[in-house]
Design a protein around this motif. Structure first.
Motif, mmCIF file in Angstrom:
data_model
loop_
_atom_site.group_PDB
_atom_site.id
_atom_site.type_symbol
_atom_site.label_atom_id
_atom_site.label_comp_id
_atom_site.label_asym_id
_atom_site.label_seq_id
_atom_site.Cartn_x
_atom_site.Cartn_y
_atom_site.Cartn_z
ATOM 1 N N UNK A 201 23.668 -78.675 -51.802
ATOM 2 C CA UNK A 201 23.540 -77.268 -51.420
ATOM 3 C C UNK A 201 23.229 -77.130 -49.925
ATOM 4 N N UNK A 202 22.284 -77.932 -49.432
ATOM 5 C CA UNK A 202 21.893 -77.841 -48.023
ATOM 6 C C UNK A 202 23.047 -78.184 -47.093
ATOM 7 N N UNK A 203 23.905 -79.110 -47.497
ATOM 8 C CA UNK A 203 25.014 -79.537 -46.642
ATOM 9 C C UNK A 203 26.009 -78.413 -46.382
ATOM 10 N N UNK A 285 18.726 -79.670 -41.030
ATOM 11 C CA UNK A 285 18.572 -81.086 -41.397
ATOM 12 C C UNK A 285 19.094 -81.239 -42.819
ATOM 13 N N UNK A 286 20.398 -81.509 -42.948
ATOM 14 C CA UNK A 286 21.019 -81.561 -44.269
ATOM 15 C C UNK A 286 20.962 -82.950 -44.890
ATOM 16 N N UNK A 319 14.058 -77.920 -43.279
ATOM 17 C CA UNK A 319 15.430 -77.590 -43.641
ATOM 18 C C UNK A 319 16.203 -77.086 -42.432
ATOM 19 N N UNK A 320 15.512 -76.385 -41.543
ATOM 20 C CA UNK A 320 16.174 -75.824 -40.368
ATOM 21 C C UNK A 320 15.142 -75.627 -39.267
ATOM 22 N N UNK A 366 24.672 -79.511 -39.085
ATOM 23 C CA UNK A 366 25.205 -78.155 -38.980
ATOM 24 C C UNK A 366 24.461 -77.344 -37.910
ATOM 25 N N UNK A 367 25.224 -76.683 -37.054
ATOM 26 C CA UNK A 367 24.668 -75.838 -35.987
ATOM 27 C C UNK A 367 25.183 -74.419 -36.177
ATOM 28 N N UNK A 368 24.282 -73.451 -36.063
ATOM 29 C CA UNK A 368 24.679 -72.042 -36.115
ATOM 30 C C UNK A 368 24.176 -71.366 -34.849
#
Length: 423
Positions: A201-203, A285-286, A319-320, A366-368
C-alpha cells in the motif's frame, strides 16, 4: 399585404429559433466523452486458507462474498469495476503452476450487478496465494484512460510465490508513473502478512486496513470504491534533472517523481515580479530505512545563489517527511513589451535517506512536489512582506529584539536600584 409579410416573417423566425434549440450544441454532443470513468478492480484471495471459519461465525470466503454482494449493489454508476481472483482454480501441489493461478473473473467496465454477483457466487477456496502475479494482472486490466485507477487487494495471508516479491512489484508499478493506487485489506492477518500488505500500500500511495468483521470489510471496500469515483488531484509525473540547467520547467500544480537514496534533483519555476512562490515537497519511505534522515527543499538563482530553503529531519520509523518554502519577489518595472520580466528560480530537492544492505534501492523513493504562484504579500502583518520567510531576516530580527529587550530591562533595573538607594 404588410400584415401577411409580418406574419410570414414571424413564423420563419419561430421555426429558426426552434431549430437552434433542438439542435445539439458541440459542447453537449461531446460531453459524455469529455471525461473518462474511474476504474476499480477488486482482487480477492481465494486460496485454501480462506476456508477458515473465524469471521463472525462463518468462513472468510463467505464473509468476503457477503461483503462483495453488498458493495456491488452500491457501486456508483460512473465507476467501471472488475474482479480478479488469485488461487481460485488450481488444486494441485505443483508450486510452479499454482503461482500462475490468477485470472480476471469479471472484466473492468460498466457493471452488470447480477452477472458480477453470479460470478462471485461460484468461488470456492482452492489453492495458492500468488499476490505478485495478481497485482501485475490487475495493473494490466486497468490500462487506458486518464481517470483514477485503483486496485483493492483482499487477502488473509502473505504471498506464497517468492522470489517475485509483491512489495517490489508494487514499487515497479508506482515507478511507471501511471498513478495506479493499491489499497490492501488483511483478513485477520499475522505480523508477516500485515507488514507485506502495508509495504504494498505504501509503495503506491494506498492504504492498509486490518479486518476482523464482515461489516468492517464491507464498509471499507465500499469506501474505497466510492473514493475512486471522487478522487483527489492526480499528480503529474515528471523527472528532475541532475542540475538546474537541464531541469524541467514546472507550472503551478502537483507533481510526482522518484529520487534515489541521498540524491539531488532540480526543477525550474518562473516567478514574475509581484508574485510569491510557494513550494513544498514530501518524500515517502516506502521501505525499511535507517534512522536519521532528512529532506531539503532549496530555492536558488540560476547562478547558484541561495534565495531560501526549507528543511526537515527525523529519527526512527516514518511514512513521509515534508518541507516547504516561500519566496516573494518584489514588484519591478515593466519591460519594453509591457509585462514584468520573470525570474527563473531553481528548486533543489535532496534527501539524506539510507537503507540496510538487504533493502533494494531501485526504484527510488516516491517524491511529491507542490508548486503554487500567488500574488505577493502586501500586508505588513505577513512575515513574507518583510522577507522574514528567508530565514536570515527572521534570525536577525529576533536577535535585535532580544538585544533591545535586554538593554531596556537593564536600564529599568538600574533605575529601580537608584530610586531604592535614594529613598
Amino acid at each position: 399585404m404588410i400584415t401577411r409579410k409580418r406574419l410570414a416573417a414571424g413564423v420563419c423566425g419561430l421555426l429558426a429559433a426552434m431549430t437552434v434549440m433542438l439542435a445539439p450544441t458541440p459542447a453537449s454532443a461531446g460531453e459524455p466523452d469529455a471525461k473518462s470513468s474511474p476504474k476499480v478492480e477488486l482482487t480477492l484471495d481465494v486460496s485454501g486458507s480462506m476456508r477458515a471459519r473465524d469471521i463472525d461465525g462463518q468462513s472468510r470466503m463467505a464473509a468476503a462474498k457477503q461483503a462483495f454482494n453488498e458493495v456491488l449493489d452500491a457501486v456508483p454508476d460512473d465507476v467501471q469495476l472488475g474482479i480478479r481472483t488469485l488461487g481460485a482454480n488450481y488444486r494441485g501441489e505443483d508450486r510452479k503452476v499454482g503461482c500462475k493461478d490468477t485470472r480476471q473473473l469479471y472484466p473492468v467496465g460498466p457493471l452488470d450487478r447480477t452477472e458480477a454477483k453470479t460470478a462471485v457466487a461460484t468461488l470456492n477456496p482452492t489453492g495458492w496465494t500468488p499476490i505478485g502475479p495478481a497485482l501485475l494482472g490487475a495493473a494490466d486490466d486497468l490500462k487506458g484512460g486518464d481517470a483514477s485507477r485503483r486496485i483493492v487487494l483482499i487477502t488473509d495471508g502473505e504471498d506464497t510465490c517468492a522470489p517475485l516479491d509483491p512489495c517490489q512489484v508494487a514499487r515497479d508499478i508506482a515507478a511507471k508513473g501511471i498513478h495506479l493506487t493499491v489499497d490492501t485489506l488483511g483478513l485477520l492477518p499475522d505480523a508477516k502478512t500485515r507488514n507485506q500488505l502495508s509495504c504494498i500500500a505504501e509503495a503506491t500511495g494506498g492504504t492498509y486496513t486490518s479486518v476482523e468483521h464482515t461489516k468492517q470489510l464491507r464498509d471499507r471496500v465500499h469506501q474505497l470504491v466510492d473514493r475512486a469515483a471522487h478522487p483527489a488531484a492526480t499528480p503529474v509525473a515528471t523527472e528532475g534533472a541532475g542540475q538546474c540547467a537541464g531541469a524541467p520547467q514546472l507550472k503551478p500544480g502537483l507533481y510526482s517523481d522518484r529520487e534515489k537514496f541521498a540524491e539531488h534533483r532540480w526543477y525550474r519555476v518562473d516567478v514574475r515580479p509581484g508574485q510569491e512562490l510557494r513550494a513544498s515537497v514530501s518524500i515517502s519511505a516506502d521501505r525499511a530505512v535507517n534512522n536519521d534522515y532528512g529532506v531539503l527543499l532549496r530555492a536558488s538563482t540560476v547562478h547558484g545563489r541561495e534565495i531560501v530553503r526549507g528543511a526537515e529531519a527525523g529519527d526512527g520509523r516514518t511514512d513521509v517527511i515534508s518541507s516547504g518554502l516561500r519566496y516573494p519577489k518584489p514588484p519591478g518595472e515593466s519591460t519594453d513589451e509591457g509585462a514584468p520580466a520573470a525570474e527563473t528560480v531553481c528548486l533543489q530537492v535532496s534527501n539524506s535517506f539510507s537503507a540496510p544492505a538487504s533493502v533494494k534501492t531501485d526504484p527510488g523513493l516516491p517524491v511529491e512536489l507542490t508548486v503554487d504562484l500567488v500574488d505577493g504579500p502586501s500586508d505588513a502583518s505577513d512575515a513574507a512582506f518583510f522577507g522574514l520567510g528567508h530565514g536570515w531576516w527572521l534570525l536577525i530580527t529576533l536577535a535585535l529584539s532580544g538585544l533591545v529587550a535586554g538593554l531596556l530591562w537593564g536600564w529599568i533595573s538600574r533605575w529601580r536600584v537608584t530610586v531604592w538607594r535614594t529613598n
